[in-house]
Design a protein around this motif. Structure first.
Motif, PDB file in Angstrom:
ATOM      1  N   GLN A 195      24.281  37.537  42.414  1.00  0.00           N
ATOM      2  CA  GLN A 195      24.771  37.687  41.043  1.00  0.00           C
ATOM      3  C   GLN A 195      25.952  38.639  41.013  1.00  0.00           C
ATOM      4  O   GLN A 195      25.962  39.666  41.684  1.00  0.00           O
ATOM      5  N   PRO A 196      26.945  38.296  40.199  1.00  0.00           N
ATOM      6  CA  PRO A 196      28.104  39.184  40.109  1.00  0.00           C
ATOM      7  C   PRO A 196      27.744  40.494  39.407  1.00  0.00           C
ATOM      8  O   PRO A 196      26.959  40.505  38.465  1.00  0.00           O
ATOM      9  N   ASP A 197      28.314  41.580  39.892  1.00  0.00           N
ATOM     10  CA  ASP A 197      28.078  42.867  39.241  1.00  0.00           C
ATOM     11  C   ASP A 197      29.047  43.023  38.069  1.00  0.00           C
ATOM     12  O   ASP A 197      29.878  42.150  37.802  1.00  0.00           O
ATOM     13  N   ARG A 198      28.961  44.137  37.367  1.00  0.00           N
ATOM     14  CA  ARG A 198      29.806  44.347  36.180  1.00  0.00           C
ATOM     15  C   ARG A 198      31.285  44.287  36.516  1.00  0.00           C
ATOM     16  O   ARG A 198      32.093  43.769  35.757  1.00  0.00           O
ATOM     17  N   GLU A 199      31.641  44.843  37.658  1.00  0.00           N
ATOM     18  CA  GLU A 199      33.041  44.838  38.070  1.00  0.00           C
ATOM     19  C   GLU A 199      33.533  43.410  38.299  1.00  0.00           C
ATOM     20  O   GLU A 199      34.647  43.050  37.888  1.00  0.00           O
ATOM     21  N   ALA A 200      32.727  42.575  38.928  1.00  0.00           N
ATOM     22  CA  ALA A 200      33.105  41.177  39.164  1.00  0.00           C
ATOM     23  C   ALA A 200      33.246  40.430  37.842  1.00  0.00           C
ATOM     24  O   ALA A 200      34.190  39.647  37.655  1.00  0.00           O
ATOM     25  N   VAL A 201      32.339  40.668  36.916  1.00  0.00           N
ATOM     26  CA  VAL A 201      32.415  40.030  35.596  1.00  0.00           C
ATOM     27  C   VAL A 201      33.687  40.485  34.882  1.00  0.00           C
ATOM     28  O   VAL A 201      34.396  39.674  34.282  1.00  0.00           O
ATOM     29  N   ALA A 202      34.000  41.763  34.969  1.00  0.00           N
ATOM     30  CA  ALA A 202      35.207  42.293  34.332  1.00  0.00           C
ATOM     31  C   ALA A 202      36.465  41.662  34.937  1.00  0.00           C
ATOM     32  O   ALA A 202      37.421  41.360  34.217  1.00  0.00           O
ATOM     33  N   ARG A 203      36.467  41.434  36.256  1.00  0.00           N
ATOM     34  CA  ARG A 203      37.613  40.786  36.910  1.00  0.00           C
ATOM     35  C   ARG A 203      37.801  39.366  36.380  1.00  0.00           C
ATOM     36  O   ARG A 203      38.924  38.933  36.131  1.00  0.00           O
ATOM     37  N   VAL A 204      36.712  38.656  36.198  1.00  0.00           N
ATOM     38  CA  VAL A 204      36.792  37.289  35.677  1.00  0.00           C
ATOM     39  C   VAL A 204      37.341  37.306  34.254  1.00  0.00           C
ATOM     40  O   VAL A 204      38.207  36.497  33.903  1.00  0.00           O
ATOM     41  N   VAL A 205      36.871  38.228  33.433  1.00  0.00           N
ATOM     42  CA  VAL A 205      37.363  38.342  32.055  1.00  0.00           C
ATOM     43  C   VAL A 205      38.862  38.632  32.055  1.00  0.00           C
ATOM     44  O   VAL A 205      39.640  38.011  31.311  1.00  0.00           O
ATOM     45  N   ARG A 206      39.300  39.558  32.917  1.00  0.00           N
ATOM     46  CA  ARG A 206      40.732  39.888  33.001  1.00  0.00           C
ATOM     47  C   ARG A 206      41.540  38.691  33.501  1.00  0.00           C
ATOM     48  O   ARG A 206      42.633  38.409  32.992  1.00  0.00           O
ATOM     49  N   ALA A 207      41.014  37.988  34.482  1.00  0.00           N
ATOM     50  CA  ALA A 207      41.721  36.822  35.018  1.00  0.00           C
ATOM     51  C   ALA A 207      41.853  35.732  33.956  1.00  0.00           C
ATOM     52  O   ALA A 207      42.928  35.133  33.805  1.00  0.00           O
ATOM     53  N   LYS A 208      40.789  35.498  33.198  1.00  0.00           N
ATOM     54  CA  LYS A 208      40.856  34.496  32.132  1.00  0.00           C
ATOM     55  C   LYS A 208      41.891  34.897  31.087  1.00  0.00           C
ATOM     56  O   LYS A 208      42.667  34.063  30.616  1.00  0.00           O
ATOM     57  N   ARG A 209      41.919  36.167  30.739  1.00  0.00           N
ATOM     58  CA  ARG A 209      42.893  36.659  29.759  1.00  0.00           C
ATOM     59  C   ARG A 209      44.318  36.438  30.280  1.00  0.00           C
ATOM     60  O   ARG A 209      45.202  35.990  29.544  1.00  0.00           O
ATOM     61  N   CYS A 210      44.536  36.715  31.546  1.00  0.00           N
ATOM     62  CA  CYS A 210      45.853  36.521  32.163  1.00  0.00           C
ATOM     63  C   CYS A 210      46.234  35.034  32.141  1.00  0.00           C
ATOM     64  O   CYS A 210      47.365  34.689  31.778  1.00  0.00           O
ATOM     65  N   ILE A 211      45.308  34.179  32.507  1.00  0.00           N
ATOM     66  CA  ILE A 211      45.561  32.736  32.491  1.00  0.00           C
ATOM     67  C   ILE A 211      45.941  32.294  31.086  1.00  0.00           C
ATOM     68  O   ILE A 211      46.903  31.555  30.881  1.00  0.00           O
ATOM     69  N   GLU A 212      45.184  32.755  30.093  1.00  0.00           N
ATOM     70  CA  GLU A 212      45.443  32.372  28.705  1.00  0.00           C
ATOM     71  C   GLU A 212      46.816  32.844  28.242  1.00  0.00           C
ATOM     72  O   GLU A 212      47.535  32.108  27.553  1.00  0.00           O
ATOM     73  N   GLU A 213      47.210  34.056  28.632  1.00  0.00           N
ATOM     74  CA  GLU A 213      48.520  34.577  28.252  1.00  0.00           C
ATOM     75  C   GLU A 213      49.649  33.768  28.883  1.00  0.00           C
ATOM     76  O   GLU A 213      50.646  33.451  28.221  1.00  0.00           O
TER      77      GLU A 213
END
Length: 111
Positions: free
Chosen positions: A13-31
């Motif tokens: 399971q991904p830890d909090r840091e991994a989840v945060a990286r995914v959230v940041r990556a999605k935000r970057c993709i969306e931008e």
């Protein structure tokens, strides 16, 4: 047996840091998508959205662009290569692939 499987599942399971990286990556993709193709947005699929992600999961998405953006891309490609002209060029499948490749290249430049 079962205890080992539970331990393995927790370890994957991904830890909090991994989840945060995914959230940041999605935000970057969306931008980037919004910058390159205004009005379009990525649609995510796969493990990153269905709850089966692991620490090694990637982010799968597709971007559906407008007909206007497709035409703009094909015209730009045609300007660079008269053989790829939307009016005198390849069959529909080939134009579709050309458009996809050019769209991906535009997104890659923006990244």
């Amino acid at each position: 047996g079962e205890a080992w499987l539970r331990q393995l599942a927790r370890a994957l399971q991904p830890d909090r840091e991994a989840v945060a990286r995914v959230v940041r990556a999605k935000r970057c993709i969306e931008e980037v998508v919004a910058l390159v193709f205004p009005g379009s947005r990525p649609e995510y699929f796969g493990s990153a959205v269905n709850g089966f992600e692991t620490q090694a999961s990637d982010i799968d998405c597709v971007v559906c662009i407008s007909e206007e953006d497709k035409e703009r891309i094909l015209l730009a490609v045609a300007a660079e290569s008269p053989m790829a002209s939307p009016t005198h060029g390849p069959a529909d499948r080939r134009k579709h692939r050309t458009c996809i490749a050019a769209a991906v290249a535009e997104l890659a430049k923006a990244l």
